[in-house]
Design a protein around this motif. Structure first.
Motif, PDB file in Angstrom:
ATOM      1  N   GLY A  30       0.424  -5.472   9.223  1.00 54.02           N
ATOM      2  CA  GLY A  30       0.307  -4.860   7.907  1.00 54.02           C
ATOM      3  C   GLY A  30       1.188  -3.618   7.792  1.00 54.02           C
ATOM      4  O   GLY A  30       1.747  -3.135   8.767  1.00 54.02           O
ATOM      5  N   GLY A  31       1.311  -3.126   6.571  1.00 58.57           N
ATOM      6  CA  GLY A  31       2.112  -1.935   6.346  1.00 58.57           C
ATOM      7  C   GLY A  31       2.325  -1.690   4.869  1.00 58.57           C
ATOM      8  O   GLY A  31       1.669  -2.319   4.025  1.00 58.57           O
ATOM      9  N   SER A  32       3.239  -0.791   4.579  1.00 54.81           N
ATOM     10  CA  SER A  32       3.574  -0.452   3.186  1.00 54.81           C
ATOM     11  C   SER A  32       4.987  -0.910   2.876  1.00 54.81           C
ATOM     12  O   SER A  32       5.917  -0.606   3.635  1.00 54.81           O
ATOM     13  CB  SER A  32       3.468   1.065   2.983  1.00 54.81           C
ATOM     14  N   VAL A  33       5.130  -1.622   1.779  1.00 54.67           N
ATOM     15  CA  VAL A  33       6.436  -2.110   1.361  1.00 54.67           C
ATOM     16  C   VAL A  33       6.575  -1.935  -0.145  1.00 54.67           C
ATOM     17  O   VAL A  33       5.584  -1.795  -0.865  1.00 54.67           O
ATOM     18  CB  VAL A  33       6.666  -3.598   1.726  1.00 54.67           C
ATOM     19  N   LEU A  85       1.237 -15.285   8.930  1.00 52.13           N
ATOM     20  CA  LEU A  85       1.345 -15.373   7.481  1.00 52.13           C
ATOM     21  C   LEU A  85       2.612 -14.629   7.076  1.00 52.13           C
ATOM     22  O   LEU A  85       2.678 -13.402   7.182  1.00 52.13           O
ATOM     23  CB  LEU A  85       0.133 -14.758   6.786  1.00 52.13           C
ATOM     24  N   GLN A  86       3.615 -15.379   6.666  1.00 47.22           N
ATOM     25  CA  GLN A  86       4.850 -14.787   6.169  1.00 47.22           C
ATOM     26  C   GLN A  86       4.697 -14.544   4.675  1.00 47.22           C
ATOM     27  O   GLN A  86       4.446 -15.475   3.912  1.00 47.22           O
ATOM     28  CB  GLN A  86       6.037 -15.720   6.427  1.00 47.22           C
ATOM     29  N   MET A  87       4.837 -13.294   4.286  1.00 49.76           N
ATOM     30  CA  MET A  87       4.646 -12.918   2.889  1.00 49.76           C
ATOM     31  C   MET A  87       5.965 -12.386   2.348  1.00 49.76           C
ATOM     32  O   MET A  87       6.462 -11.352   2.814  1.00 49.76           O
ATOM     33  CB  MET A  87       3.555 -11.850   2.781  1.00 49.76           C
ATOM     34  N   ASP A  88       6.525 -13.082   1.401  1.00 44.24           N
ATOM     35  CA  ASP A  88       7.789 -12.694   0.773  1.00 44.24           C
ATOM     36  C   ASP A  88       7.571 -12.371  -0.698  1.00 44.24           C
ATOM     37  O   ASP A  88       6.572 -12.762  -1.302  1.00 44.24           O
ATOM     38  CB  ASP A  88       8.812 -13.826   0.911  1.00 44.24           C
ATOM     39  N   THR A 143      -1.769  -6.113  -2.759  1.00 47.00           N
ATOM     40  CA  THR A 143      -2.331  -5.008  -1.977  1.00 47.00           C
ATOM     41  C   THR A 143      -3.780  -5.269  -1.618  1.00 47.00           C
ATOM     42  O   THR A 143      -4.571  -5.718  -2.453  1.00 47.00           O
ATOM     43  CB  THR A 143      -2.215  -3.692  -2.769  1.00 47.00           C
ATOM     44  N   GLY A 144      -4.142  -4.997  -0.364  1.00 45.74           N
ATOM     45  CA  GLY A 144      -5.519  -5.160   0.074  1.00 45.74           C
ATOM     46  C   GLY A 144      -5.606  -5.122   1.590  1.00 45.74           C
ATOM     47  O   GLY A 144      -4.593  -5.001   2.276  1.00 45.74           O
ATOM     48  N   GLN A 160      -4.182  -3.476   6.796  1.00 45.95           N
ATOM     49  CA  GLN A 160      -3.899  -3.029   5.435  1.00 45.95           C
ATOM     50  C   GLN A 160      -2.499  -3.432   5.007  1.00 45.95           C
ATOM     51  O   GLN A 160      -1.519  -3.211   5.736  1.00 45.95           O
ATOM     52  CB  GLN A 160      -4.043  -1.504   5.348  1.00 45.95           C
ATOM     53  N   VAL A 161      -2.415  -3.990   3.810  1.00 48.06           N
ATOM     54  CA  VAL A 161      -1.131  -4.290   3.173  1.00 48.06           C
ATOM     55  C   VAL A 161      -1.075  -3.513   1.862  1.00 48.06           C
ATOM     56  O   VAL A 161      -1.974  -3.626   1.033  1.00 48.06           O
ATOM     57  CB  VAL A 161      -0.986  -5.799   2.904  1.00 48.06           C
ATOM     58  N   THR A 162      -0.037  -2.721   1.708  1.00 47.70           N
ATOM     59  CA  THR A 162       0.138  -1.926   0.491  1.00 47.70           C
ATOM     60  C   THR A 162       1.514  -2.216  -0.088  1.00 47.70           C
ATOM     61  O   THR A 162       2.530  -2.067   0.597  1.00 47.70           O
ATOM     62  CB  THR A 162       0.003  -0.433   0.777  1.00 47.70           C
ATOM     63  N   VAL A 163       1.528  -2.628  -1.343  1.00 48.49           N
ATOM     64  CA  VAL A 163       2.782  -2.921  -2.044  1.00 48.49           C
ATOM     65  C   VAL A 163       2.888  -1.960  -3.219  1.00 48.49           C
ATOM     66  O   VAL A 163       2.113  -2.026  -4.164  1.00 48.49           O
ATOM     67  CB  VAL A 163       2.838  -4.370  -2.528  1.00 48.49           C
TER      68      VAL A 163
END
Length: 121
Positions: A9-12, A80-83, A90-91, A116-119
């Motif tokens: 996870g991270g911020s993008v 899980l590749q998320m593009d 976000t969640g 955590q994933v933050t977009v």
């Protein structure tokens, strides 16, 4: 003792990519359905991408064409590749497993601690 650990996870920024990993120990994932269940404040966890024990994949409509799920048996890990990420993605993303499971709608019984994933721009 079965154990699941998520990472990646991270911020993008919107349009960016992340790859989440779900690593298992204490059991092998090859006979398990594995899914990703993001949770956002005020909402429950809903499966958005799952790979069944028969290797069939399910993706919610909101992520179709953007997310890919894959299993690496040698590493006992599901990715899980998320593009093309969007702020709505976000969640906290939880990974879960269910032996001989199919799809995302069954009850999963082994859960990780979440990542955590933050977009955001």
């Amino acid at each position: 003792q079965p154990h699941i650990v998520e990472s990646g996870g991270g911020s993008v920024q919107p349009g960016g990519s992340l790859r989440l990993s779900c690593a298992a120990s204490g059991f092998t994932l090859d006979t398990y359905a594995v899914g990703w269940f993001p949770q956002v404040p005020g909402k429950g966890r809903l499966g958005i991408s799952c790979i069944s024990s028969d290797e069939s994949a399910y993706h919610a409509e909101s992520v179709q064409g953007r997310f890919t799920i894959a299993r690496d048996i040698a590493k006992n890990t599901v990715y899980l590749q998320m593009d093309n990420l969007k702020p709505a993605d976000t969640g906290v993303y939880y990974c879960a497993a269910r032996r001989y499971g199919l799809g995302c709608l069954q009850e999963y019984d082994s859960w990780g601690q979440g990542t955590q994933v933050t977009v955001s721009s």
